[in-house]
Scaffold this motif. Structure first.
Motif, PDB file in Angstrom:
ATOM      1  N   ILE A   6       3.454   4.448  10.474  1.00 23.59           N
ATOM      2  CA  ILE A   6       2.637   3.378   9.909  1.00 23.59           C
ATOM      3  C   ILE A   6       1.326   4.006   9.450  1.00 23.59           C
ATOM      4  N   ILE A   7       0.953   3.734   8.221  1.00 20.20           N
ATOM      5  CA  ILE A   7      -0.289   4.248   7.657  1.00 20.20           C
ATOM      6  C   ILE A   7      -1.219   3.067   7.434  1.00 20.20           C
ATOM      7  N   LYS A   8      -2.408   3.132   8.036  1.00 18.98           N
ATOM      8  CA  LYS A   8      -3.407   2.080   7.843  1.00 18.98           C
ATOM      9  C   LYS A   8      -4.135   2.358   6.536  1.00 18.98           C
ATOM     10  N   LEU A   9      -4.188   1.356   5.689  1.00 20.75           N
ATOM     11  CA  LEU A   9      -4.828   1.490   4.387  1.00 20.75           C
ATOM     12  C   LEU A   9      -6.276   1.015   4.459  1.00 20.75           C
ATOM     13  N   PRO A  10      -7.112   1.480   3.536  1.00 18.77           N
ATOM     14  CA  PRO A  10      -8.475   0.969   3.493  1.00 18.77           C
ATOM     15  C   PRO A  10      -8.461  -0.550   3.297  1.00 18.77           C
ATOM     16  N   PHE A  21      -5.921  -0.703  -0.920  1.00 16.72           N
ATOM     17  CA  PHE A  21      -5.317   0.173  -1.922  1.00 16.72           C
ATOM     18  C   PHE A  21      -4.685   1.370  -1.245  1.00 16.72           C
ATOM     19  N   PHE A  22      -3.876   2.094  -2.020  1.00 21.21           N
ATOM     20  CA  PHE A  22      -3.378   3.396  -1.576  1.00 21.21           C
ATOM     21  C   PHE A  22      -3.328   4.305  -2.781  1.00 21.21           C
ATOM     22  N   GLU A  23      -3.477   5.592  -2.509  1.00 23.39           N
ATOM     23  CA  GLU A  23      -3.437   6.592  -3.565  1.00 23.39           C
ATOM     24  C   GLU A  23      -2.982   7.916  -2.972  1.00 23.39           C
ATOM     25  N   TYR A  24      -2.524   8.771  -3.829  1.00 23.46           N
ATOM     26  CA  TYR A  24      -2.133  10.122  -3.444  1.00 23.46           C
ATOM     27  C   TYR A  24      -3.306  11.036  -3.748  1.00 23.46           C
ATOM     28  N   PRO A  25      -3.689  11.927  -2.876  1.00 23.47           N
ATOM     29  CA  PRO A  25      -3.084  12.281  -1.585  1.00 23.47           C
ATOM     30  C   PRO A  25      -3.779  11.663  -0.381  1.00 23.47           C
ATOM     31  N   ASN A  26      -4.734  10.747  -0.602  1.00 21.70           N
ATOM     32  CA  ASN A  26      -5.532  10.242   0.521  1.00 21.70           C
ATOM     33  C   ASN A  26      -4.741   9.396   1.522  1.00 21.70           C
ATOM     34  N   GLU A  57       9.794   7.031   0.668  1.00 19.88           N
ATOM     35  CA  GLU A  57       9.300   5.712   0.297  1.00 19.88           C
ATOM     36  C   GLU A  57       8.102   5.307   1.152  1.00 19.88           C
ATOM     37  N   PHE A  58       7.374   4.344   0.633  1.00 23.07           N
ATOM     38  CA  PHE A  58       6.268   3.711   1.346  1.00 23.07           C
ATOM     39  C   PHE A  58       6.415   2.213   1.114  1.00 23.07           C
ATOM     40  N   ILE A  59       6.490   1.432   2.200  1.00 29.74           N
ATOM     41  CA  ILE A  59       6.773   0.000   2.114  1.00 29.74           C
ATOM     42  C   ILE A  59       5.611  -0.790   2.708  1.00 29.74           C
ATOM     43  N   ILE A  60       5.196  -1.833   1.989  1.00 28.65           N
ATOM     44  CA  ILE A  60       4.115  -2.705   2.430  1.00 28.65           C
ATOM     45  C   ILE A  60       4.582  -4.156   2.341  1.00 28.65           C
ATOM     46  N   ALA A  61       4.202  -4.952   3.329  1.00 34.62           N
ATOM     47  CA  ALA A  61       4.396  -6.406   3.248  1.00 34.62           C
ATOM     48  C   ALA A  61       3.156  -6.972   2.568  1.00 34.62           C
ATOM     49  N   TYR A  86      -1.347  -2.336   6.035  1.00 36.17           N
ATOM     50  CA  TYR A  86      -0.537  -1.357   6.749  1.00 36.17           C
ATOM     51  C   TYR A  86       0.734  -1.117   5.942  1.00 36.17           C
ATOM     52  N   GLY A  87       1.153   0.116   5.851  1.00 35.67           N
ATOM     53  CA  GLY A  87       2.399   0.437   5.171  1.00 35.67           C
ATOM     54  C   GLY A  87       3.207   1.406   6.001  1.00 35.67           C
ATOM     55  N   LEU A  88       4.499   1.439   5.755  1.00 35.72           N
ATOM     56  CA  LEU A  88       5.406   2.331   6.484  1.00 35.72           C
ATOM     57  C   LEU A  88       5.859   3.456   5.571  1.00 35.72           C
ATOM     58  N   TYR A  89       5.574   4.678   5.975  1.00 31.02           N
ATOM     59  CA  TYR A  89       6.068   5.864   5.274  1.00 31.02           C
ATOM     60  C   TYR A  89       7.451   6.202   5.821  1.00 31.02           C
ATOM     61  N   ILE A  90       8.418   6.381   4.915  1.00 30.10           N
ATOM     62  CA  ILE A  90       9.789   6.743   5.307  1.00 30.10           C
ATOM     63  C   ILE A  90      10.164   8.043   4.600  1.00 30.10           C
ATOM     64  N   PRO A  91      10.344   9.123   5.358  1.00 27.03           N
ATOM     65  CA  PRO A  91      10.786  10.386   4.744  1.00 27.03           C
ATOM     66  C   PRO A  91      12.247  10.289   4.286  1.00 27.03           C
ATOM     67  N   LYS A  92      12.691  11.286   3.574  1.00 21.21           N
ATOM     68  CA  LYS A  92      14.105  11.343   3.172  1.00 21.21           C
ATOM     69  C   LYS A  92      14.987  11.447   4.410  1.00 21.21           C
ATOM     70  N   MET A  93      16.248  11.092   4.247  1.00 17.70           N
ATOM     71  CA  MET A  93      17.279  11.198   5.272  1.00 17.70           C
ATOM     72  C   MET A  93      17.008  10.340   6.514  1.00 17.70           C
ATOM     73  N   TYR A  94      16.528   9.120   6.271  1.00 19.67           N
ATOM     74  CA  TYR A  94      16.453   8.091   7.308  1.00 19.67           C
ATOM     75  C   TYR A  94      17.210   6.879   6.795  1.00 19.67           C
ATOM     76  N   TRP A  95      18.174   6.400   7.595  1.00 17.60           N
ATOM     77  CA  TRP A  95      18.888   5.177   7.257  1.00 17.60           C
ATOM     78  C   TRP A  95      17.927   4.021   7.457  1.00 17.60           C
ATOM     79  N   ARG A  96      17.861   3.113   6.486  1.00 16.54           N
ATOM     80  CA  ARG A  96      16.935   2.001   6.590  1.00 16.54           C
ATOM     81  C   ARG A  96      17.626   0.692   6.244  1.00 16.54           C
TER      82      ARG A  96
END
Length: 133
Positions: A6-10, A21-26, A57-61, A86-96
């Motif tokens: 879980i990544i807390k966003l500003p 908001f969210f941005e790369y790479p912050n 992926e990155f998923i936000i409600a 709050y958003g969820l970062y999901i790396p490759k090779m995770y069943w979701r």
């Protein structure tokens, strides 16, 4: 390889309405190639039920709430998303799979790859075999 997190966003609080908001790479660990969203999901329906060979992926409600259930081939972990900062970062090779959608929920998903059907793993047993070699 990174783990899901879980990544807390500003959150910029303003009496006229808050802003996040969210941005790369912050906040994001990848550059965005694609954005899509899930909405009007009927009660009791499940979305997802697949893994990606390469895509992250990155998923936000953005509105409402839902659960994202991740499986690494051995154990399962549930993440409840219900705040737009709050958003969820999901790396490759995770069943979701995404479930328990509230009324009027809106899921925003950003990924580091363009759509590619060949990147999807849609059978859980195939996924487990690929994970464990």
């Amino acid at each position: 390889m990174r783990n899901p997190e879980i990544i807390k966003l500003p959150k910029i609080v303003d009496p006229r309405g808050n802003l996040s908001f969210f941005e790369y790479p912050n906040q994001l660990p990848f550059e965005i190639a694609r954005t899509y969203w899930l909405y009007d999901v009927p009660g009791g329906e499940v979305r997802g039920s697949h893994a990606f060979r390469e895509q992250q992926e990155f998923i936000i409600a953005l509105s409402g709430s839902f659960d994202v259930v991740l499986n690494d081939g051995e154990k399962e972990e549930r993440f409840s998303l219900n705040r737009s900062y709050y958003g969820l970062y999901i790396p490759k090779m995770y069943w979701r799979r995404i479930e328990n959608f509230s009324t009027n929920s809106l899921a925003l998903i950003v990924s580091d790859k363009n759509y590619n059907e060949a990147d999807y793993i849609r059978d859980f047993e195939d996924f487990k075999n690929l994970k464990h070699g």
